[in-house]
Design an enzyme around this catalytic site. Structure first.
Site, mmCIF file in Angstrom:
data_model
loop_
_atom_site.group_PDB
_atom_site.id
_atom_site.type_symbol
_atom_site.label_atom_id
_atom_site.label_comp_id
_atom_site.label_asym_id
_atom_site.label_seq_id
_atom_site.Cartn_x
_atom_site.Cartn_y
_atom_site.Cartn_z
ATOM 1 N N GLU A 244 3.907 -2.394 7.269
ATOM 2 C CA GLU A 244 4.623 -3.213 5.418
ATOM 3 C C GLU A 244 5.952 -2.872 5.273
ATOM 4 O O GLU A 244 6.674 -1.749 5.729
ATOM 5 C CB GLU A 244 3.630 -2.339 4.542
ATOM 6 C CG GLU A 244 3.978 -1.146 3.116
ATOM 7 C CD GLU A 244 3.663 -0.641 2.382
ATOM 8 O OE1 GLU A 244 3.781 -0.444 1.174
ATOM 9 O OE2 GLU A 244 2.968 0.461 2.869
ATOM 10 N N LYS B 270 0.906 -6.731 -2.719
ATOM 11 C CA LYS B 270 0.080 -6.343 -3.054
ATOM 12 C C LYS B 270 -0.277 -5.077 -4.726
ATOM 13 O O LYS B 270 0.862 -5.695 -5.572
ATOM 14 C CB LYS B 270 0.891 -4.370 -2.682
ATOM 15 C CG LYS B 270 0.231 -2.854 -2.139
ATOM 16 C CD LYS B 270 1.653 -2.111 -2.307
ATOM 17 C CE LYS B 270 0.615 -0.604 -1.819
ATOM 18 N NZ LYS B 270 1.984 -0.010 -1.400
ATOM 19 N N CYS C 182 -1.665 -0.669 2.776
ATOM 20 C CA CYS C 182 -1.320 1.047 2.307
ATOM 21 C C CYS C 182 -2.300 1.076 1.193
ATOM 22 O O CYS C 182 -4.297 0.732 1.142
ATOM 23 C CB CYS C 182 -0.358 1.121 1.970
ATOM 24 S SG CYS C 182 0.307 2.568 2.638
#
Length: 359
Positions: A71, A163, A202
């Site tokens: 990430e 995300k 994440c």
């Protein structure tokens, strides 16, 4: 029901006369997948990119079909920064820091210079890449996204995922992705076979409906770039692999101490060093890695890689997915679509402005 056995096994002798366990049957050629555990360079995106490119020979030597990069590797993850944000006001220093951060972000499409270099790298190595980036869209606005891009060795850039929910103060600097980038793509394999991949970044990995939506796309392997170094993260990864009955690669950044990175504040015990706010000591990595590769039974088959950069590899056999889903298939025979339904909005959002031409 507890599973006393994972997958069919057979005891046999290897050339050294030692016993080993071998699966009874397989029709799929085994593949090598990898997590490239590196971190963002304190010298910026271009230096980070050069660090990625240094792994060309190792990736080729190990014949990796897929490489996942953590990430926010390109663009950076300035751990411990407040960006000058306080309840009710933002400081000028914080605004200037955001501007510098924005300038290190990358354009995540075929026009982006970094994406073009990564496409060449993918072509040279023969490895499909999944790369964590901080994305900017300069022709539209000055907002940033936490994104992973998908790069095919032949086709180059083939998609991206933004995300959908930044965590905590990440929301100060990253906007929310929409449903249009719930991307699943095919990784080409030998003998005209393919492996479908997709995943999450994440902590959005812990959004149950997102996972179910992605499972329904027929994934064989889940990708999970992250900056979460904690042992419990690896438990989450094992759970997702076991729940989805798929392989999983989680790539975690390795980021050295705050002094090296230039992050944090002055260490009260040593003014020559920096320390992340609230941390007990300064001489520890900001992010200590922890990349893993997990099989469809939730077993870690490679890693965790801790305390250093490196290419973590594992050999996978996609036939194991079919075996694992024999008694649990989350979007197949073990789903109850007559009771539960999920609607996913994959339409792209815009800025809410509609121009109507009167002609």
């Amino acid at each position: 029901m507890n599973e006393s056995l994972t997958y069919p096994q057979l005891l046999c002798k290897n050339p050294e006369g030692q016993q080993k366990q071998t699966r009874l049957c397989t029709t799929m050629v085994k593949q090598v997948v990898a997590a490239l555990q590196i971190g963002s360079s304190p010298r910026g995106t271009q230096d980070t990119l050069q660090n990625i490119l240094k792994y060309e020979n190792e990736i080729k030597e190990k014949q990796c079909k897929l490489v996942v990069i953590p990430e926010a590797t390109l663009g950076g993850y300035p751990k411990g920064s407040t960006f000058g944000a306080y309840l009710g006001y933002r400081t000028q220093e914080g605004k200037e820091e955001y501007a510098r951060y924005y300038n290190q972000a990358v354009v995540c499409d075929t026009t982006g210079a970094e994406i073009q270099k990564l496409s060449e790298f993918s072509n040279k190595t023969g490895a499909f890449l999944v790369v964590g980036c901080i994305e900017k869209v300069p022709d539209q606005h000055k907002t940033l996204y936490c994104t992973m891009v998908f790069i095919d060795p032949v086709k180059g850039f083939v998609g991206k995922h933004r995300k959908i929910m930044p965590t905590g103060t990440e929301k100060l600097i990253w906007s929310l992705g929409d449903g249009s980038t719930l991307t699943a793509v095919d990784v080409p394999l030998e003998h005209n076979k393919k492996m479908k991949i997709g995943g999450a970044i994440c902590w959005e990995n812990m959004v149950p409906l997102l996972r179910h939506a992605m499972y329904s796309k027929g994934l064989d392997l889940w990708v999970a770039p992250t900056v979460d170094q904690r042992p419990i993260w690896r438990s989450v990864m094992q759970t997702i692999a076991y729940e989805g009955r798929l392989f999983l690669v989680s790539a975690v950044q390795y980021m050295p101490d705050a002094t090296t990175m230039g992050y944090g504040v002055e260490d009260p015990n040593d003014p020559q060093k920096k320390i992340l706010p609230g941390w007990p000591e300064s001489d520890v990595p900001c992010i200590n890695g922890g990349s893993v590769i997990v099989n469809p039974y939730g077993e870690i088959i490679a890693g965790p890689l801790l305390g250093k950069e490196g290419l973590l590899t594992g050999e996978i056999d996609l036939d194991l997915i079919v075996e694992a889903r024999y008694d649990f298939d989350p979007v197949g025979h073990y789903s109850r679509n007559d009771i539960f339904q999920l609607t996913v909005n994959e339409a792209p959002t815009n800025n809410g402005v509609k121009f109507v031409n009167g002609n």
